[in-house]
Scaffold this motif. Structure first.
Motif, PDB file in Angstrom:
ATOM      1  N   ALA A   1       0.859  -1.181   0.000  1.00 63.93           N
ATOM      2  CA  ALA A   1       0.000   0.000   0.000  1.00 63.93           C
ATOM      3  C   ALA A   1       0.893   1.228   0.000  1.00 63.93           C
ATOM      4  CB  ALA A   1      -0.914   0.003   1.216  1.00 63.93           C
ATOM      5  N   GLU A   2       0.306   2.353  -0.330  1.00 63.88           N
ATOM      6  CA  GLU A   2       1.067   3.590  -0.316  1.00 63.88           C
ATOM      7  C   GLU A   2       1.651   3.839   1.078  1.00 63.88           C
ATOM      8  OE1 GLU A   2       0.319   8.349  -1.169  1.00 63.88           O
ATOM      9  OE2 GLU A   2      -0.913   6.842  -2.188  1.00 63.88           O
ATOM     10  N   GLY A   3       2.927   4.138   1.140  1.00 62.81           N
ATOM     11  CA  GLY A   3       3.599   4.353   2.410  1.00 62.81           C
ATOM     12  C   GLY A   3       4.313   3.125   2.949  1.00 62.81           C
ATOM     13  N   ALA A   4       4.054   1.934   2.384  1.00 62.17           N
ATOM     14  CA  ALA A   4       4.764   0.730   2.823  1.00 62.17           C
ATOM     15  C   ALA A   4       6.252   0.882   2.519  1.00 62.17           C
ATOM     16  CB  ALA A   4       4.195  -0.498   2.118  1.00 62.17           C
TER      17      ALA A   4
ATOM     18  N   GLN B   1      28.439  -2.420   7.342  1.00 65.53           N
ATOM     19  CA  GLN B   1      29.042  -1.375   8.171  1.00 65.53           C
ATOM     20  C   GLN B   1      27.995  -0.514   8.864  1.00 65.53           C
ATOM     21  OE1 GLN B   1      32.384  -1.383   8.584  1.00 65.53           O
ATOM     22  NE2 GLN B   1      32.311  -3.210   7.289  1.00 65.53           N
ATOM     23  N   GLY B   2      26.740  -0.975   8.863  1.00 68.90           N
ATOM     24  CA  GLY B   2      25.676  -0.250   9.535  1.00 68.90           C
ATOM     25  C   GLY B   2      24.976   0.789   8.675  1.00 68.90           C
ATOM     26  N   GLN B   3      25.384   0.921   7.397  1.00 68.90           N
ATOM     27  CA  GLN B   3      24.745   1.907   6.532  1.00 68.90           C
ATOM     28  C   GLN B   3      23.301   1.487   6.256  1.00 68.90           C
ATOM     29  OE1 GLN B   3      27.325  -0.033   5.852  1.00 68.90           O
ATOM     30  NE2 GLN B   3      27.508  -0.589   3.686  1.00 68.90           N
ATOM     31  N   GLU B   4      22.387   2.440   6.369  1.00 67.43           N
ATOM     32  CA  GLU B   4      20.963   2.147   6.265  1.00 67.43           C
ATOM     33  C   GLU B   4      20.372   2.756   5.001  1.00 67.43           C
ATOM     34  OE1 GLU B   4      19.289   3.697   9.844  1.00 67.43           O
ATOM     35  OE2 GLU B   4      19.882   1.955  11.050  1.00 67.43           O
ATOM     36  N   SER B   5      19.360   2.084   4.475  1.00 65.52           N
ATOM     37  CA  SER B   5      18.613   2.614   3.333  1.00 65.52           C
ATOM     38  C   SER B   5      17.180   2.146   3.465  1.00 65.52           C
ATOM     39  CB  SER B   5      19.212   2.149   2.004  1.00 65.52           C
ATOM     40  OG  SER B   5      19.195   0.738   1.901  1.00 65.52           O
ATOM     41  N   GLU B   6      16.307   2.782   2.727  1.00 65.13           N
ATOM     42  CA  GLU B   6      14.906   2.389   2.766  1.00 65.13           C
ATOM     43  C   GLU B   6      14.272   2.590   1.407  1.00 65.13           C
ATOM     44  OE1 GLU B   6      13.106   4.853   5.747  1.00 65.13           O
ATOM     45  OE2 GLU B   6      12.794   6.527   4.361  1.00 65.13           O
ATOM     46  N   ALA B   7      13.280   1.761   1.131  1.00 69.46           N
ATOM     47  CA  ALA B   7      12.486   1.877  -0.088  1.00 69.46           C
ATOM     48  C   ALA B   7      11.034   2.054   0.317  1.00 69.46           C
ATOM     49  CB  ALA B   7      12.662   0.639  -0.958  1.00 69.46           C
ATOM     50  N   VAL B   8      10.426   3.144  -0.117  1.00 68.85           N
ATOM     51  CA  VAL B   8       9.065   3.500   0.300  1.00 68.85           C
ATOM     52  C   VAL B   8       8.144   3.495  -0.909  1.00 68.85           C
ATOM     53  CG1 VAL B   8       7.629   5.220   1.424  1.00 68.85           C
ATOM     54  CG2 VAL B   8      10.007   4.942   2.131  1.00 68.85           C
ATOM     55  N   VAL B   9       7.002   2.831  -0.797  1.00 68.07           N
ATOM     56  CA  VAL B   9       6.011   2.818  -1.870  1.00 68.07           C
ATOM     57  C   VAL B   9       5.355   4.186  -1.951  1.00 68.07           C
ATOM     58  CG1 VAL B   9       3.876   1.773  -2.704  1.00 68.07           C
ATOM     59  CG2 VAL B   9       5.596   0.351  -1.567  1.00 68.07           C
ATOM     60  N   LYS B  10       5.474   4.843  -3.082  1.00 69.63           N
ATOM     61  CA  LYS B  10       4.875   6.162  -3.271  1.00 69.63           C
ATOM     62  C   LYS B  10       3.480   6.073  -3.876  1.00 69.63           C
ATOM     63  CE  LYS B  10       6.803   9.141  -2.107  1.00 69.63           C
ATOM     64  NZ  LYS B  10       6.935   9.641  -0.713  1.00 69.63           N
TER      65      LYS B  10
ATOM     66  N   VAL C   1       0.558   2.992  -5.856  1.00 71.87           N
ATOM     67  CA  VAL C   1       0.263   1.646  -6.341  1.00 71.87           C
ATOM     68  C   VAL C   1      -0.816   1.757  -7.404  1.00 71.87           C
ATOM     69  CG1 VAL C   1      -0.488  -0.684  -5.709  1.00 71.87           C
ATOM     70  CG2 VAL C   1       0.754   0.724  -4.041  1.00 71.87           C
ATOM     71  N   SER C   2      -0.573   1.159  -8.540  1.00 67.65           N
ATOM     72  CA  SER C   2      -1.587   1.094  -9.592  1.00 67.65           C
ATOM     73  C   SER C   2      -1.501  -0.275 -10.238  1.00 67.65           C
ATOM     74  CB  SER C   2      -1.371   2.196 -10.627  1.00 67.65           C
ATOM     75  OG  SER C   2      -0.098   2.068 -11.240  1.00 67.65           O
ATOM     76  N   GLU C   3      -2.482  -0.603 -11.071  1.00 66.26           N
ATOM     77  CA  GLU C   3      -2.507  -1.924 -11.694  1.00 66.26           C
ATOM     78  C   GLU C   3      -1.262  -2.114 -12.562  1.00 66.26           C
ATOM     79  OE1 GLU C   3      -5.373  -4.740 -14.477  1.00 66.26           O
ATOM     80  OE2 GLU C   3      -6.007  -2.720 -13.895  1.00 66.26           O
ATOM     81  N   GLY C   4      -0.462  -3.107 -12.202  1.00 61.69           N
ATOM     82  CA  GLY C   4       0.730  -3.401 -12.994  1.00 61.69           C
ATOM     83  C   GLY C   4       1.917  -2.512 -12.713  1.00 61.69           C
TER      84      GLY C   4
END
Length: 391
Positions: free
Chosen positions: A227-230, A238-247, A249-252
């Motif tokens: 869902a949006e925001g997931a 080395q502790g480096q952090e990253s994130e991927a956020v759903v902006k 959602v649409s069909e396909g």
């Protein structure tokens, strides 16, 4: 750096196809989605100034480079016999990042001076001491900076990966350009046929590298539904952090924004995936830094790391930058085994890269696992059991 975005395409409905690839979470009753992790490590940075010079007759080094920035500067010396680059910088964070991916990086006090000659040529003087105790004194006298018809400069692939520089405005070395190593002077070679590689100076450029060896990424958290925001949260060794956020959602299609938390050398990263019953497949990647954009295209799609055991041959790739549609092309061979994916890169173009290849890999640790692995160079026979750096 600009925000990072990821476009993920799905041949079926987005919710349906993702549900089909859910993985059971260890120690939990609910299922989590497979993390859409890029199956390679790419570094992409902007630099204020860059200098390079071939060294023809030194016993140890074949080339010297310098990347000059207001917040950090570094000097790179290429070993003649190993074709391996050693990085010297005063930035401890930069050293940690380089060593984490298996590069040779050393602390150094780098003295940088800048002046003008009587006829208004810029003169750069860079001094340091290498790890062998040798004094390096490099004077670069630059001709006038002008637009260049061939802005891309590509190195031969080696055990650190594949490096290329986008430098649309460059200057040739003028008389007086030389590097002194322990008192022995080496003038810049002059060769119009290979001027891109003999020596040059550039301003306002981007440097990209597809990194060899294995990148370890642990899944710190993942969404239970799409869902949006997931978001997925990832951590490196080395502790480096990253994130991927759903902006959205649409069909396909999914639109995801990916960001490093306080990291460097990635630029604005986005990638497009297709999804079918066999998993995620990468079709394109784009990275942006200071309005320069790097593109990678794959046909058919490059699979993402998963628990499947599978091999795929002859995946075509094409690399471009800004208006340049194909600065490098070739084929990939992929081996997947137990959450580790190895990719062998073979080049058709440019001609200078044809005789060399390299291998990149990504190891995805499951959610809840400790990310304490080290950067390694994969053996060509197996990448299943990755624990320590053999170097």
């Amino acid at each position: 750096m600009k925000n990072l975005a990821v476009l993920i395409s799905c041949v079926a409905g987005a919710v349906v196809c993702f549900a089909g690839h859910a993985q059971a979470q260890s120690g939990s009753e609910h299922a989590t989605l497979q993390a859409p992790i890029l199956p390679m490590e790419i570094k992409f940075r902007h630099a204020n100034q860059y200098l390079t010079q071939v060294i023809e007759d030194d016993a140890r080094y074949s080339k010297i480079e310098a990347v000059l920035d207001s917040d950090r500067s570094e000097v790179i010396l290429t070993d003649k016999t190993m074709n391996r680059r050693a990085f010297y910088t005063s930035s401890s964070n930069r050293i940690d990042a380089l060593q984490a991916r298996g590069a040779d990086a050393y602390p150094a006090s780098i003295r940088i001076g800048n002046a003008l000659t009587a006829d208004s040529h810029s003169v750069y003087r860079i001094r340091l001491q290498d790890t062998y105790g040798q004094s390096i004194d490099w004077q670069f006298v630059a001709e006038q900076v002008v637009p260049h018809a061939n802005p891309e400069v590509i190195s031969q692939p080696n055990d650190q990966g594949f490096l290329f520089v986008y430098a649309p405005r460059r200057a040739s070395p003028a008389a007086g350009t030389l590097v002194s190593i322990n008192g022995k002077e080496h003038a810049a070679p002059t060769s119009s046929a290979h001027e891109d590689y003999q020596g040059w100076y550039a301003e306002d450029l981007t440097i990209a590298q597809i990194v060899s060896g294995t990148e370890f990424l642990a899944i710190e958290a993942s969404p239970s539904n799409l869902a949006e925001g997931a978001q997925w949260k990832l951590k490196g060794p080395q502790g480096q952090e990253s994130e991927a956020v759903v902006k959205s959602v649409s069909e396909g299609k999914l639109v995801i924004q990916q960001q490093n938390q306080g990291g460097q050398d990635t630029g604005g990263l986005s990638y497009e995936l297709e999804i079918n019953n066999d998993g995620y497949f990468l079709r394109s990647v784009s990275l942006t830094a200071h309005s320069n954009t790097l593109w990678l295209f794959f046909d058919p799609g490059l699979p993402l790391p998963s628990d499947r055991d599978a091999d795929r041959l002859n995946i075509a790739f094409n690399i471009g930058e800004n208006e340049l549609a194909a600065i490098a092309t070739g084929k990939l061979t992929v081996h997947q085994s137990r959450g580790v994916e190895r990719v062998t890169w073979e080049f058709d173009a440019p001609e200078s890269a044809r005789s060399n290849s390299f291998e990149s890999a990504v190891s995805v640790l499951p959610e809840g696992a400790a990310s304490d692995g080290k950067k390694v160079v994969c053996a060509t026979t197996s990448c299943s059991d990755i624990t320590d750096d053999p170097q």
